[in-house]
Design a protein around this motif. Structure first.
Motif, mmCIF file in Angstrom:
data_model
loop_
_atom_site.group_PDB
_atom_site.id
_atom_site.type_symbol
_atom_site.label_atom_id
_atom_site.label_comp_id
_atom_site.label_asym_id
_atom_site.label_seq_id
_atom_site.Cartn_x
_atom_site.Cartn_y
_atom_site.Cartn_z
ATOM 1 N N GLY A 117 3.282 0.496 -3.952
ATOM 2 C CA GLY A 117 2.581 0.401 -5.222
ATOM 3 C C GLY A 117 3.226 -0.534 -6.218
ATOM 4 N N GLU B 249 0.831 -1.210 0.000
ATOM 5 C CA GLU B 249 0.000 0.000 0.000
ATOM 6 C C GLU B 249 0.864 1.259 0.000
ATOM 7 N N ARG C 56 -4.719 4.914 -13.678
ATOM 8 C CA ARG C 56 -4.816 4.809 -12.217
ATOM 9 C C ARG C 56 -3.608 5.481 -11.576
ATOM 10 N N GLU C 57 -3.865 6.192 -10.486
ATOM 11 C CA GLU C 57 -2.793 6.890 -9.776
ATOM 12 C C GLU C 57 -2.749 6.433 -8.321
ATOM 13 N N GLN C 58 -1.536 6.422 -7.749
ATOM 14 C CA GLN C 58 -1.358 6.018 -6.357
ATOM 15 C C GLN C 58 -0.114 6.692 -5.803
ATOM 16 N N TRP C 59 -0.246 7.277 -4.630
ATOM 17 C CA TRP C 59 0.938 7.812 -3.957
ATOM 18 C C TRP C 59 1.758 6.659 -3.406
ATOM 19 N N ALA C 60 3.082 6.764 -3.554
ATOM 20 C CA ALA C 60 3.962 5.660 -3.172
ATOM 21 C C ALA C 60 5.332 6.189 -2.766
#
Length: 272
Positions: free
Chosen positions: A85, A82, A217-221
Motif C-alpha cells: 500500500g 498490492e 480509503r482503507e487497505q490491508w497491508a
C-alpha cells in the motif's frame, strides 16, 4: 548433539520471556539465561534454542551451533504494492539523513533505534557505535495504520496471532474473536500464498489496516516481517509462539536446506 533441549534467553525478563520459558518448561525443556561467556561454555554441544536480541544472538551463535533465521533486509521493498500500500525503499542511514522531507524510517529487523516518523533527516540518530553511516534502513512516506496485528507463521501458515496496536498506540488482544479476524486471515492467506517462498519457514509477519485520513480509503497491508526469536508475543498463544521461536533459532545441524539462505546473523551456512 544430544541431551535435553534448552531455551536460552537474556537476563532481561520481559512478559514474552516469561511466557515462553513457562511453555518450554511444560514441554520438558531446560531454561537458562545468558550471563556471560561461561553460559556458552556450559551449553556447548547441547541442543540450544535462543530467544533474545540480535547482538547477543550473533555473539553466541557460532559457539552454540545456532542457526538464527531472519527475513532479508529488502523483503518489504520487493513486495508488490498490492501488499504494501506504499512505496518502501532500502537505503542507508547516511542517505536517509540527507532527506529534507517527512519520512518514516526504521531498521529492517534489528531494532537498533526506534522506528518513527522524522520531520527531516537531521532528526535521525547520529551515526555512532553500531549505527554506522552504512547501517541499512527502510524508508517510506508517513502512513496511518488504523489497527495492526502480529502473525506467527510456520511453514507458510499463521499458527497464532494478536492485535497489538490501534493508531500507533499499544492495544493488545488475541486474534480469535477480534472484529477484524476474518479480514486479517484472508489478507494473510493471499499474501503468504504469493510470497511464502521468500520468507524463512518460521517468521513473524505484521499486517495492518492502512487508512487515508483525507479520503477515508482503507487497505490491508504488510507492516513488516520480523525474527520470531526477537518478537513480542503480545496476546498470541504462547504455546504456538514457542513452536515458531524454536524453529527460528535452534541447532544448525537441524536446519532445513530451504532455510539456509535466511541465516544472515548466525554462523555461516554450510555449503550446498
Amino acid at each position: 548433539m544430544t541431551g535435553t533441549p534448552v531455551l536460552l534467553t537474556t537476563t532481561q525478563r520481559t512478559s514474552t520471556t516469561a511466557l515462553l520459558t513457562g511453555a518450554a518448561v511444560r514441554r520438558g525443556y531446560r531454561t537458562a539465561e545468558l550471563t556471560g561467556p561461561g553460559s556458552v561454555t556450559r551449553l556447548a554441544g547441547q541442543p540450544v534454542h535462543w530467544y533474545g536480541g540480535p547482538i547477543a544472538g550473533r555473539r553466541v551463535a557460532a559457539g552454540l551451533g545456532l542457526a538464527l533465521l531472519e527475513p532479508h533486509d529488502d523483503w518489504l521493498t520487493r513486495l508488490p504494492e498490492e501488499f504494501t500500500g506504499r512505496r518502501i525503499e532500502l537505503t542507508t542511514l547516511s542517505e536517509a539523513r540527507a532527506a529534507r522531507r517527512p519520512q518514516f524510517v526504521k531498521p529492517p529487523s534489528d531494532k537498533s533505534f526506534p522506528p518513527a516518523v522524522f520531520s527531516d533527516g537531521s532528526r535521525l540518530p547520529r551515526a555512532a557505535g553500531p549505527l554506522g553511516p552504512d547501517t541499512p534502513v527502510l524508508v517510506c512516506e508517513p502512513v496511518t495504520f488504523a489497527v495492526e496485528y502480529r502473525l506467527f507463521v510456520l511453514d507458510g501458515e499463521p499458527v497464532t496471532g494478536s492485535r497489538y496496536a490501534r493508531y500507533g498506540r499499544l492495544d493488545t488482544a488475541p486474534l480469535p474473536g477480534d472484529p477484524h479476524e476474518a479480514q486479517v486471515r484472508d489478507f494473510a492467506a493471499r499474501l503468504l500464498a504469493a510470497v511464502a517462498a521468500t520468507l524463512p519457514s518460521a517468521v513473524v509477519v505484521d499486517v495492518g489496516l492502512l487508512q487515508d485520513p483525507d479520503t477515508g480509503r482503507e487497505q490491508w497491508a504488510v507492516v513488516e516481517a520480523n525474527m520470531p526469536w526477537f518478537a513480542h508475543a503480545y496476546a498470541a498463544d504462547p504455546e504456538a509462539v514457542l513452536d515458531v521461536v524454536l524453529r527460528s533459532a535452534g541447532p544448525r545441524a537441524r536446519l532445513a536446506p530451504a532455510d539456509r539462505r535466511f541465516t544472515g546473523c548466525g554462523a555461516p551456512a554450510a555449503p550446498g
